[in-house]
Write an enzyme that holds these catalytic residues in place. Sequence first.
Site, PDB file in Angstrom:
ATOM      1  N   HIS A 131      -7.572  -4.602  -0.987  1.00 20.80           N
ATOM      2  CA  HIS A 131      -6.975  -5.925  -1.195  1.00 20.80           C
ATOM      3  C   HIS A 131      -7.734  -6.709  -2.257  1.00 20.80           C
ATOM      4  O   HIS A 131      -7.489  -7.901  -2.435  1.00 20.80           O
ATOM      5  CB  HIS A 131      -6.961  -6.728   0.109  1.00 20.80           C
ATOM      6  CG  HIS A 131      -6.367  -5.996   1.257  1.00 20.80           C
ATOM      7  ND1 HIS A 131      -7.110  -5.506   2.307  1.00 20.80           N
ATOM      8  CD2 HIS A 131      -5.080  -5.649   1.512  1.00 20.80           C
ATOM      9  CE1 HIS A 131      -6.310  -4.893   3.169  1.00 20.80           C
ATOM     10  NE2 HIS A 131      -5.075  -4.966   2.698  1.00 20.80           N
TER      11      HIS A 131
ATOM     12  N   HIS B 221       0.821  -1.215   0.000  1.00 31.08           N
ATOM     13  CA  HIS B 221       0.000   0.000   0.000  1.00 31.08           C
ATOM     14  C   HIS B 221       0.854   1.263   0.000  1.00 31.08           C
ATOM     15  O   HIS B 221       0.342   2.357   0.262  1.00 31.08           O
ATOM     16  CB  HIS B 221      -0.915   0.014   1.223  1.00 31.08           C
ATOM     17  CG  HIS B 221      -1.783  -1.186   1.354  1.00 31.08           C
ATOM     18  ND1 HIS B 221      -2.683  -1.564   0.373  1.00 31.08           N
ATOM     19  CD2 HIS B 221      -1.894  -2.110   2.336  1.00 31.08           C
ATOM     20  CE1 HIS B 221      -3.313  -2.662   0.753  1.00 31.08           C
ATOM     21  NE2 HIS B 221      -2.840  -3.019   1.937  1.00 31.08           N
TER      22      HIS B 221
END
Length: 335
Positions: A222, A60
Amino acid sequence: MKTKKLINAGENAVDEMLEGILSAHPDHLYAVDGMPRAIVARHGPRQGKVGLVIGGGSGHEPSFLGFVGKGLADAAAVGNVFASPPPDPIIACATAVNGGAGVLFLYGNYAGDVMNFDMAAEMLAMDDLEVRTVLSTDDVASAPADQREKRRGVAGNVFIFKAAGAACDLMYSLDEVERVARFANERTYTMGVALSPCSLPQTLKPNFAIGESEMEIGMGIHGEPGVARGELAPADAVTDTLLDKILEEMKASAGDRVAVLINSLGSTPLMELYIMMRRVKQRLDQMGLVIHTSLVGNYCTSLEMAGASITLMHLDHELQRLIDHPCDCAMFRVG
């Protein structure tokens, strides 16, 4: 069909990334001895200050360790790609930033993170280190408004971390830092759209399938399922769809001030993000809302996923002051 990545071996990608980050930013960051997944700010922790520990899975970037530095987070515990860090680096982070005033754990609401951070907090309590926990739940798409505690934490983390980190730097008490973090979370709203999947370094295969002309509204960072899938629409229409959900819940009045984040999920370029920003400004102007600050770029990504998210933080005077407070991190600065 396998994807292409500039890596050596998938199983080494996170640790080699961390080596590179520490090599690039030695004035901002260091790893706890013997614990390479516990990354600490060189100039953040100090005696009498509440320590702020954030963290989560890799993939991320610049979240989470990019927001470690003076005036923001004191440390970040780093997990494998899209996976929670285990308790050991979390404990190492908390121990490293303990200035005697307690520690706040602040991270996204995901089951693995909750389990491991809670385990770390319990172990630290046995050593008489007081730890409080606040979960970020800014993803409007992931649960109804009356079940906000079930929502995921996504790109709005940036503003929530910023407010809490400023409160720590201003030497607020642990009670007050926790209050600020909860209030910042309550006033932060995010909606995203995905256009194409990403692939994990270990598999080199897309983590979900989506049609060439499709988009998915509300997909998680995700690859968690969103709320609607349909034909890709023009940028203004997509922006309106995301904003409508946010504004419906935010209930702002003319004259109110907001902080805006237009975030790339990885491969969506600045050109497209600024087209979205243009539409956000048009919509907020129509409502009489004032943009106090805006961020556009990669802040909470999903490897190379194509897509973007919009975050609004509904400011009051205190949040405005905390968002404006200077910070100096490896990948983010204010003032």
